[in-house]
Every structure is written in structure tokens, then in C-alpha cells.
Scaffold this motif. Structure first.
Motif, mmCIF file in Angstrom:
data_model
loop_
_atom_site.group_PDB
_atom_site.id
_atom_site.type_symbol
_atom_site.label_atom_id
_atom_site.label_comp_id
_atom_site.label_asym_id
_atom_site.label_seq_id
_atom_site.Cartn_x
_atom_site.Cartn_y
_atom_site.Cartn_z
ATOM 1 N N LEU A 229 0.854 -1.192 0.000
ATOM 2 C CA LEU A 229 0.000 0.000 0.000
ATOM 3 C C LEU A 229 0.888 1.240 0.000
ATOM 4 N N GLY A 230 0.975 1.897 -1.127
ATOM 5 C CA GLY A 230 1.811 3.081 -1.253
ATOM 6 C C GLY A 230 1.295 3.989 -2.339
ATOM 7 N N ASN A 231 2.123 4.934 -2.739
ATOM 8 C CA ASN A 231 1.715 5.853 -3.798
ATOM 9 C C ASN A 231 2.918 6.350 -4.592
ATOM 10 N N GLU A 232 3.619 7.365 -4.097
ATOM 11 C CA GLU A 232 4.635 8.044 -4.893
ATOM 12 C C GLU A 232 6.054 7.656 -4.486
ATOM 13 N N ASN A 233 6.858 7.264 -5.477
ATOM 14 C CA ASN A 233 8.277 7.002 -5.269
ATOM 15 C C ASN A 233 9.061 8.298 -5.473
ATOM 16 N N LEU A 234 9.760 8.738 -4.428
ATOM 17 C CA LEU A 234 10.512 9.989 -4.493
ATOM 18 C C LEU A 234 11.878 9.807 -3.856
ATOM 19 N N SER A 235 12.901 10.371 -4.491
ATOM 20 C CA SER A 235 14.195 10.443 -3.813
ATOM 21 C C SER A 235 14.053 11.398 -2.626
ATOM 22 N N TYR A 236 14.983 11.317 -1.695
ATOM 23 C CA TYR A 236 14.914 12.244 -0.565
ATOM 24 C C TYR A 236 15.039 13.691 -1.028
ATOM 25 N N ARG A 237 15.847 13.911 -2.038
ATOM 26 C CA ARG A 237 15.962 15.280 -2.548
ATOM 27 C C ARG A 237 14.625 15.757 -3.106
ATOM 28 N N GLU A 238 13.968 14.926 -3.887
ATOM 29 C CA GLU A 238 12.665 15.300 -4.438
ATOM 30 C C GLU A 238 11.650 15.512 -3.325
#
Length: 329
Positions: A229-238
Motif C-alpha cells: 500500500l503506497g503511492n509516490e516514489n521519491l528520492s529524498y531530494r525530491e
């Protein structure tokens, strides 16, 4: 009206699960530890059951009269990295719930795990429910215990015929975080307490979306199957840049390269070893931050109707809630 036993009912996710269950017409028996902070349940028409999740007799008694179980109770502690209590709650507590569920022949049990029990991938090829566990590299009892608990659930499905579905949230954000768990990241960014940006990343999700899909799993999903159960993959910078922009604060700028992060983690471990005082970080936490924990959530969207609320909504709602709690200047 069906009655659901909800363990971990007073936690961040638990408070949202209670509200989602009540909205859909379920009766809720809320299993909580003695002396727990019950602010997340204040004013809700739920049956409070006080007990120790590790106590088999207490768990068996709590299941009496319940049609279904959502087992969300867990100890999500990562500092210190090794903790016998984490293992006891997450593994032995799960074993007690499973035994009670089998004995009571409940209609369905939904186990709430974590996406970290699966292997992670890159943004282009994110991990999914078939990726083998990779978390043992970190030396975190939290991840290892949740993997062990997941295996116990699958074993109960195979050997005891337990009708269980497993859901595995990623990093949750949103309101009602009375214990200040994952939303501590937002507070730290808001208060400019994050000095640098690690090189890894993770998947983020609105806690309300997790609650919706978890309750859906009482009637949807395949027995013995896991759903991330998730949504958006983001780097820590993003992520840090977006969160700071939405909160109208300055984001951190300094990159924390893996060798530097590892050195900080080792220094923190030494401080704990020689002084007995926990530092804000440990080597396991910095190792996790060096990696990209990216996941594919299409299975849950297709089979559990996992919503896809914009992450900005989760951040803004969390911020509004913090203001109401007078936790922001």
C-alpha cells in the motif's frame, strides 16, 4: 452489524482505521496496551479492550464475539536497532493473534505489515510483492521481526486454513499522528532541523488511503496474498524539496553522500555504546537512508481499490493538524 477486533487501534494508522470502520457501519473492539495514549480514539463509539498483545489468554478473550480481525498492532522502533521488546511484540504478539483467530474461526484476518519485508528496486523497476526480502542487511529488529511475522501469517494460511490477507504500507503521512511517528519528518523539515539530504529515497502514501485499502481487504483481495500500500516514489531530494515548498520553508541543500552517512551512523553507535544515551541516528538508519526503497503498488490498486490521494494533500492535512495541536510556531 459485524464486529472487528482492531489491534493497535490507538496508533497513527489505527485511529484512521477506527474511523473508516465506523463510517462503513462496523462495530469496533479496540485492543490497546494498558496505560496507552487514547487521544486517537477520543469520542469514538468503540469498545476499548485493554491487554497485552503478547498474552495469549487476553488476546483469545478479546476475539470472543468478533467476526473479523485487523491486526495492526506493532512496535515500529528502529532506534536502538536491536530490541528484544520489538521482537516480542511483533513476532510473539502476532503468533498470539493468529492462534486466537484460528481457534475462533474468524471470517477474515487482515494483517498489517510493512513494505520493507519485500525487496526494493529502482524507480524504473520498483520492488513488488514477489521481490525477496533484502532488509536483513540493515540489522534492524523492526524489519526482521515484521518479516518473521509475515511468515507466521502465511504459515497459518497454509497449515491452519486461516482466511488472511496481508497489507504492507510504505511511509505514511497525514493527520492524527498523536505519537508523532512518521510525520516527525515533516516537523523536522518545518523546523529546519534536517541538515542534509541522503542519497536514497522511498515510497510515500496518505495514511487515509492505507486505512481505506486495509478495510477493503476485509471483503476484497485474495486469501494468502500480500498487497503493498503506497503511492509516490521519491528520492529524498525530491521529497524534501517538495515538502519544504508546500510548507513554505527552505529545504536542506547539503547532500549527504553514503560514506558520510555511514560515518555518522558509526559515530552515533559509538556514542550509544560508551554513554548509554541514544543518538538521533544509528548505523542501521543511515544505511537505510542510503538506499532507494521504491515499490510498485499496482496490485493493491487493482485488487483492493487502493486510492491515490495526492501526497501534497497528506502534507497539508498533517500541517493543519499540527497547527491545531499547537505544535508549530
Amino acid at each position: 452489524m459485524k464486529t472487528v477486533l482492531l489491534t493497535g487501534a490507538n496508533g497513527f494508522l489505527g485511529g484512521h482505521l477506527c474511523r473508516e470502520l465506523l463510517t462503513r457501519g462496523y462495530a469496533v473492539r479496540a485492543f490497546v496496551r494498558p496505560g496507552s495514549d487514547l487521544r486517537a480514539l477520543a469520542g469514538l463509539p468503540v469498545d476499548i479492550w485493554t491487554g497485552d498483545i503478547r498474552d495469549s489468554a487476553s488476546v483469545r478473550a478479546s476475539v470472543y464475539g468478533c467476526d473479523q480481525i485487523i491486526h495492526a498492532g506493532a512496535l515500529a522502533q528502529v532506534n536502538p536497532a536491536r530490541s528484544p521488546m520489538v521482537v516480542e511484540v511483533n513476532v510473539y504478539g502476532t503468533a498470539a493473534v493468529l492462534a486466537a483467530a484460528v481457534q475462533a474461526r474468524v471470517e477474515r484476518l487482515v494483517f498489517v505489515g510493512t513494505a520493507n519485508v519485500f525487496g526494493f528496486g529502482s524507480k524504473k523497476h520498483p520492488g513488488d510483492e514477489l521481490f525477496p526480502y533484502m532488509g536483513s542487511r540493515y540489522g534492524l529488529d523492526y524489519m526482521d521481526s515484521k518479516r518473521a511475522a509475515t511468515d507466521l501469517v502465511l504459515q497459518a494460511v497454509r497449515q491452519d486454513g486461516l482466511p488472511a490477507v496481508l497489507v504492507h504500507p510504505t511511509f505514511m503521512l497525514g493527520p492524527l499522528d498523536y505519537k508523532i511517528t512518521s510525520n516527525a519528518l515533516l516537523l523536522a523539515l518545518y523546523n529546519r532541523q534536517v541538515a542534509g539530504i541522503p542519497m536514497g529515497g522511498k515510497n510515500y502514501v496518505h495514511v487515509a488511503d492505507v486505512a481505506t485499502a486495509t478495510v477493503n481487504a476485509l471483503t476484497m483481495g485474495r486469501i494468502g496474498h500480500s498487497y503493498i500500500l503506497g503511492n509516490e516514489n521519491l528520492s529524498y531530494r525530491e521529497a524534501f524539496t517538495l515538502f519544504a515548498e508546500w510548507m513554505q520553508v527552505q529545504p536542506p541543500r547539503l547532500p549527504v553522500l553514503p560514506p558520510m552517512a555511514s560515518a555518522i551512523g558509526r559515530l552515533s553507535d559509538w556514542k550509544h555504546r560508551f554513554t548509554g544515551q541514544l543518538a538521533r541516528l544509528n548505523s542501521a538508519m543511515t544505511a537505510v537512508a542510503n538506499d532507494g526503497h521504491y515499490f510498485n503498488v499496482s496490485k493493491a490498486r487493482n485488487e483492493l481499490n487502493l486510492p491515490t490521494t495526492a501526497l501534497r494533500n497528506a502534507v497539508e492535512q498533517a500541517l493543519d493538524w499540527f497547527r491545531c495541536q499547537q505544535l508549530l510556531d
